[in-house]
Enzyme design. Structure first.
Site, PDB file in Angstrom:
ATOM      1  CE1 TYR A   1     -11.406  -2.632 -14.833  1.00 31.88           C
ATOM      2  CE2 TYR A   1     -10.079  -1.657 -16.319  1.00 31.88           C
ATOM      3  CZ  TYR A   1     -10.244  -2.606 -15.379  1.00 31.88           C
ATOM      4  OH  TYR A   1      -9.192  -3.429 -14.896  1.00 31.88           O
TER       5      TYR A   1
ATOM      6  CB  VAL B   1     -13.912  -8.816 -23.117  1.00 33.33           C
ATOM      7  CG1 VAL B   1     -12.610  -9.427 -23.866  1.00 33.33           C
ATOM      8  CG2 VAL B   1     -15.093  -8.143 -23.532  1.00 33.33           C
ATOM      9  CG  ASP B   2      -9.325 -10.442 -18.195  1.00 31.73           C
ATOM     10  OD1 ASP B   2      -8.811 -11.024 -18.715  1.00 31.73           O
ATOM     11  OD2 ASP B   2      -9.069 -10.056 -17.044  1.00 31.73           O
TER      12      ASP B   2
ATOM     13  CB  THR C   1     -17.242   0.619 -22.791  1.00 31.33           C
ATOM     14  OG1 THR C   1     -17.036  -0.496 -23.779  1.00 31.33           O
ATOM     15  CG2 THR C   1     -16.374   1.688 -23.774  1.00 31.33           C
TER      16      THR C   1
END
Length: 184
Positions: free
Chosen positions: A132, A40-41, A129
């Site tokens: 990580y 996402v980042d 999720t």
């Protein structure tokens, strides 16, 4: 998609791409460096363009890195969202290293920051999720229980949870029904 109204706030779970959301803010599952990464980042930094990274670098100059559970805000750059709230979730280590509290803090601090900035609509990914490794079933409970607690005290128009995979989407649907339909 599933939508539930609670305390005047629409809580929505849907399958999609968070970088396409049109809420006032989206939440970035960031790493502590705030300099972009994978998942996402990386997608948010790529879609949002250089303005987001520039502001993240400014935050680092003044505040340093972002600790696990904390949240900071930047422009949305080229995204549909006006703002990106960057929060750092915990790395799953079996659940005995304060991971539940740290994940709760990530959601709570993101919502509190949005509220303090006058943001009324916000989209979340499933924090921690991915790489990580936080188990989706446990993480969805923390995400939605924390959200329910916050919106029972603070006004938002809409809070979305945007899930990329079918498995995560189905897990959040089930959790949303369990948490918001019991004792409501």
């Amino acid at each position: 998609m599933l939508e539930i109204m609670f305390c005047g706030t629409k809580v929505i779970v849907l399958k999609g791409d968070i970088t396409k959301e049109d809420t006032e803010a989206i939440v970035n599952a960031a790493n502590s460096s705030l300099l972009g990464g994978g998942g996402v980042d990386g997608a948010i930094h790529r879609s949002g363009g250089p303005k987001i990274l520039e502001q993240c670098k400014e935050i680092r100059k003044t505040k340093g890195t972002c600790s696990t559970g904390e949240a900071v805000i930047t422009t949305g750059g080229n995204l549909n969202a006006k703002y990106v709230i960057h929060t750092v979730g915990p790395i799953w280590q079996g659940g005995n290293k304060n991971e539940p509290q740290l994940l709760q803090n990530a959601y709570r601090n993101s919502l509190n920051l949005a509220y303090s900035e006058g943001i009324k609509s916000i989209s979340f990914p499933s924090i921690s999720t991915g790489v990580y490794g936080y188990p989706i079933e446990k993480a969805s409970i923390i995400a939605l229980e924390t959200t329910k607690d916050i919106i029972s005290k603070k006004d938002f128009d809409e809070i979305r949870f945007i899930l990329f995979s079918e498995k995560d989407y189905k897990t959040y649907i089930d959790t949303l029904k369990n948490i918001f339909e019991k004792n409501s």
